[in-house]
Structure formats: C-alpha cells, structure tokens
Design a protein around this motif. Sequence first.
Motif, PDB file in Angstrom:
ATOM      1  N   ASN A  48       5.964   4.810 -10.543  1.00  0.00           N
ATOM      2  CA  ASN A  48       5.596   4.152  -9.295  1.00  0.00           C
ATOM      3  C   ASN A  48       6.167   5.000  -8.171  1.00  0.00           C
ATOM      4  OD1 ASN A  48       4.549   2.294  -7.535  1.00  0.00           O
ATOM      5  ND2 ASN A  48       5.855   0.600  -8.180  1.00  0.00           N
ATOM      6  N   THR A  49       5.296   5.484  -7.287  1.00  0.00           N
ATOM      7  CA  THR A  49       5.707   6.362  -6.200  1.00  0.00           C
ATOM      8  C   THR A  49       5.696   5.598  -4.890  1.00  0.00           C
ATOM      9  OG1 THR A  49       4.789   8.290  -7.344  1.00  0.00           O
ATOM     10  CG2 THR A  49       5.178   8.507  -4.977  1.00  0.00           C
ATOM     11  N   ALA A  53       0.886   5.329 -11.374  1.00  0.00           N
ATOM     12  CA  ALA A  53       0.151   6.433 -11.996  1.00  0.00           C
ATOM     13  C   ALA A  53       0.800   6.785 -13.330  1.00  0.00           C
ATOM     14  CB  ALA A  53       0.162   7.654 -11.073  1.00  0.00           C
ATOM     15  N   ALA A  86       5.470   6.190  -1.051  1.00  0.00           N
ATOM     16  CA  ALA A  86       4.988   7.250  -0.159  1.00  0.00           C
ATOM     17  C   ALA A  86       6.051   7.652   0.857  1.00  0.00           C
ATOM     18  CB  ALA A  86       3.732   6.768   0.567  1.00  0.00           C
ATOM     19  N   GLY A 132       0.795  -1.226   0.000  1.00  0.00           N
ATOM     20  CA  GLY A 132       0.000   0.000   0.000  1.00  0.00           C
ATOM     21  C   GLY A 132       0.824   1.270   0.000  1.00  0.00           C
ATOM     22  N   ASP A 168       9.607   8.792  -6.639  1.00  0.00           N
ATOM     23  CA  ASP A 168       9.097   7.890  -7.672  1.00  0.00           C
ATOM     24  C   ASP A 168      10.186   7.535  -8.665  1.00  0.00           C
ATOM     25  OD1 ASP A 168       9.052   9.810 -10.015  1.00  0.00           O
ATOM     26  OD2 ASP A 168       7.603  10.828  -8.753  1.00  0.00           O
ATOM     27  N   TYR A 200       3.035   1.895  -2.200  1.00  0.00           N
ATOM     28  CA  TYR A 200       3.347   2.172  -3.602  1.00  0.00           C
ATOM     29  C   TYR A 200       2.085   2.602  -4.345  1.00  0.00           C
ATOM     30  CZ  TYR A 200       7.787  -0.293  -2.930  1.00  0.00           C
ATOM     31  OH  TYR A 200       9.023  -0.685  -2.492  1.00  0.00           O
ATOM     32  N   THR A 201       2.249   3.568  -5.263  1.00  0.00           N
ATOM     33  CA  THR A 201       1.142   4.017  -6.089  1.00  0.00           C
ATOM     34  C   THR A 201       1.591   4.115  -7.539  1.00  0.00           C
ATOM     35  OG1 THR A 201       0.292   5.353  -4.253  1.00  0.00           O
ATOM     36  CG2 THR A 201      -0.563   5.850  -6.449  1.00  0.00           C
TER      37      THR A 201
END
Length: 122
Positions: free
Chosen positions: A63-64, A54, A66, A49, A115, A51-52
Amino acid sequence: MSKNIPDLQIDGMLQLVEGDVLNICSAQPTNYTEAITTYQLASFAVVGGNYTLAAGDVSGRKNTLAALTGANIDNTGTATHAAVTKIVGTELKLVTTTVSQLLTSGGTVDTSAFDHEIQQAT
C-alpha cells in the motif's frame, strides 16, 4: 505444500493501517499523543485517494501513500519519523523512518511517496 493468503485478505490488512493524517515527527512516536503533539513538527491531511494498493515489490501486496506537498511546519526540529494517525478513534496506525531533515517553524514541507508491504507466506 506452499502457503497462500489471497490478495483480498492482504489488502484488508494493509487498509487497516490507513489513516487520515500524516504527522512528521522529531522522534519515533509510540502512541497517538506523541504522534500528534509531543513529537509533531508538521502534518498533512490524507484522503483515501492518496493510497494505492498494488502487487508487492518482493511478493504479496503493498500500500503506497502518495507524495504530499505544502504542509505548514508548526514546530522547529529535525524530522526523523512519519506517523499515520486516524482522528476518529485517536489511533496511531503506522510509524516509519524518514530522511533526517531540519524543519523550521513557519516554512512548509513536502514528502516523498512511501509504501509498506506484506509479503506472501512461503
């Protein structure tokens, strides 16, 4: 004729370098042992969770990871790199530079989000 890699494929490539530990290091590690022992000043547990995925800033996808807070500093030194590692398989997944900062054993450290991006083929 333009080139195109579908977002799903780029996301898969980005997910290959996700790990479960972020190691704050005093030099650029080139292998797992250097990241977790030789140069490690502090480490954070990372979960999926954190990682995001976008759209990329330029093109393609990113990929970010947090921002993370409150890791105990185990060793005194100047932080210069962050390394993402995977405990199972003892893998070094990703290395990036950080803002140079003196860390003192016994304190805590926070990170900013960062990211990595794979740009679309042109």
